[in-house]
Design a protein around this motif. Structure first.
Motif, mmCIF file in Angstrom:
data_model
loop_
_atom_site.group_PDB
_atom_site.id
_atom_site.type_symbol
_atom_site.label_atom_id
_atom_site.label_comp_id
_atom_site.label_asym_id
_atom_site.label_seq_id
_atom_site.Cartn_x
_atom_site.Cartn_y
_atom_site.Cartn_z
ATOM 1 N N ALA A 24 56.635 24.244 101.087
ATOM 2 C CA ALA A 24 56.580 25.570 100.484
ATOM 3 C C ALA A 24 57.890 26.295 100.729
ATOM 4 N N SER A 25 58.415 26.936 99.694
ATOM 5 C CA SER A 25 59.652 27.692 99.814
ATOM 6 C C SER A 25 59.518 29.036 99.110
ATOM 7 N N GLY A 26 60.453 29.932 99.392
ATOM 8 C CA GLY A 26 60.461 31.246 98.777
ATOM 9 C C GLY A 26 59.786 32.331 99.603
ATOM 10 N N ARG A 27 58.848 31.957 100.409
ATOM 11 C CA ARG A 27 58.149 32.866 101.306
ATOM 12 C C ARG A 27 57.357 32.050 102.315
ATOM 13 N N SER A 28 56.922 32.701 103.368
ATOM 14 C CA SER A 28 56.060 32.054 104.344
ATOM 15 C C SER A 28 54.649 31.917 103.800
ATOM 16 N N PHE A 29 54.019 30.785 104.076
ATOM 17 C CA PHE A 29 52.625 30.572 103.702
ATOM 18 C C PHE A 29 51.702 30.776 104.900
ATOM 19 N N ASN A 30 52.084 31.690 105.775
ATOM 20 C CA ASN A 30 51.259 32.064 106.908
ATOM 21 C C ASN A 30 49.873 32.498 106.439
ATOM 22 N N GLY A 31 48.826 31.849 106.963
ATOM 23 C CA GLY A 31 47.459 32.195 106.640
ATOM 24 C C GLY A 31 46.862 31.481 105.441
ATOM 25 N N TYR A 32 47.647 30.702 104.720
ATOM 26 C CA TYR A 32 47.160 30.034 103.514
ATOM 27 C C TYR A 32 46.454 28.730 103.835
ATOM 28 N N ALA A 33 45.347 28.481 103.123
ATOM 29 C CA ALA A 33 44.778 27.142 103.087
ATOM 30 C C ALA A 33 45.582 26.293 102.113
ATOM 31 N N MET A 34 45.644 24.995 102.377
ATOM 32 C CA MET A 34 46.392 24.074 101.533
ATOM 33 C C MET A 34 45.491 22.914 101.134
ATOM 34 N N ALA A 35 45.798 22.305 99.990
ATOM 35 C CA ALA A 35 44.963 21.225 99.495
ATOM 36 C C ALA A 35 45.770 20.262 98.648
ATOM 37 N N TRP A 36 45.184 19.094 98.448
ATOM 38 C CA TRP A 36 45.687 18.112 97.498
ATOM 39 C C TRP A 36 44.619 17.843 96.437
ATOM 40 N N LYS A 65 37.520 9.492 101.833
ATOM 41 C CA LYS A 65 37.147 9.675 103.233
ATOM 42 C C LYS A 65 37.307 8.366 104.004
ATOM 43 N N GLY A 66 37.951 8.442 105.156
ATOM 44 C CA GLY A 66 38.203 7.273 105.971
ATOM 45 C C GLY A 66 39.497 6.563 105.646
ATOM 46 N N ARG A 67 40.114 6.895 104.520
ATOM 47 C CA ARG A 67 41.368 6.262 104.123
ATOM 48 C C ARG A 67 42.539 7.244 104.122
ATOM 49 N N PHE A 68 42.289 8.504 103.745
ATOM 50 C CA PHE A 68 43.337 9.513 103.646
ATOM 51 C C PHE A 68 43.208 10.508 104.791
ATOM 52 N N THR A 69 44.342 11.065 105.216
ATOM 53 C CA THR A 69 44.372 12.089 106.249
ATOM 54 C C THR A 69 45.289 13.224 105.816
ATOM 55 N N ILE A 70 44.761 14.458 105.809
ATOM 56 C CA ILE A 70 45.566 15.632 105.516
ATOM 57 C C ILE A 70 45.951 16.305 106.832
ATOM 58 N N SER A 71 47.179 16.798 106.909
ATOM 59 C CA SER A 71 47.652 17.508 108.087
ATOM 60 C C SER A 71 48.708 18.521 107.662
ATOM 61 N N ARG A 72 49.094 19.405 108.584
ATOM 62 C CA ARG A 72 50.100 20.407 108.238
ATOM 63 C C ARG A 72 50.945 20.756 109.452
ATOM 64 N N ASP A 73 52.172 21.175 109.166
ATOM 65 C CA ASP A 73 53.100 21.664 110.167
ATOM 66 C C ASP A 73 53.487 23.066 109.722
ATOM 67 N N ASN A 74 52.844 24.076 110.297
ATOM 68 C CA ASN A 74 53.030 25.443 109.823
ATOM 69 C C ASN A 74 54.437 25.972 110.099
ATOM 70 N N ALA A 75 55.076 25.508 111.161
ATOM 71 C CA ALA A 75 56.439 25.926 111.443
ATOM 72 C C ALA A 75 57.398 25.485 110.348
ATOM 73 N N LYS A 76 57.052 24.417 109.640
ATOM 74 C CA LYS A 76 57.873 23.899 108.548
ATOM 75 C C LYS A 76 57.322 24.258 107.172
ATOM 76 N N ASN A 77 56.216 24.996 107.114
ATOM 77 C CA ASN A 77 55.557 25.323 105.843
ATOM 78 C C ASN A 77 55.322 24.063 105.005
#
Length: 125
Positions: A24-36, A65-77
């Motif tokens: 994510a760029s242009g602004r912070s996504f602090n507090g946002y849920a994310m999805a694929w 389920k069981g094959r994919f894993t979602i994760s996030r690094d909020n410091a890097k947006n």
């Protein structure tokens, strides 16, 4: 402006792995849920996985389920999708999305306010 940019798609053999990233760029996504989500020609956009800001709640489609894993690094947006044991039916354009509504139904595409341009994933048999 706010922008989500996906990367990491490509061609892989069945049984292989790929790791998608969404920055994510242009602004912070602090507090946002994310999805694929993913979409193939002639089909509706399909939910894949979602994660809340603190990673306290995570959701997966039954098909991944069981094959994919979602994760996030909020410091890097940045949000990631690790895809293992890939199947030909996983072939699609994969889209990153973000929502700031705390009551959003996170498996429903219409609740998301921001979308990336998509990255192609092709799995050969």
């Amino acid at each position: 402006q706010v922008e989500l940019v996906e990367s990491g798609g490509g061609l892989v053999q069945a049984g292989g792995s790929l790791r998608l990233s969404c920055a994510a760029s242009g602004r912070s996504f602090n507090g946002y849920a994310m999805a694929w989500f993913r979409q193939v020609p002639g089909n509706e956009r399909e939910f894949v996985a979602a994660i809340t800001w603190s990673s306290s709640r995570i959701y997966y489609a039954d098909s991944v389920k069981g094959r994919f894993t979602i994760s996030r690094d909020n410091a890097k947006n940045t949000v990631y999708l690790q895809m293992n044991s890939l199947k030909p039916e996983d072939t699609a354009v994969y889209y990153c999305a973000a929502s700031r509504n705390p009551r959003a139904v996170l498996v429903v595409a219409s609740w998301y306010e921001y979308w990336g341009q998509g990255t192609q994933v092709t799995v050969s048999s």
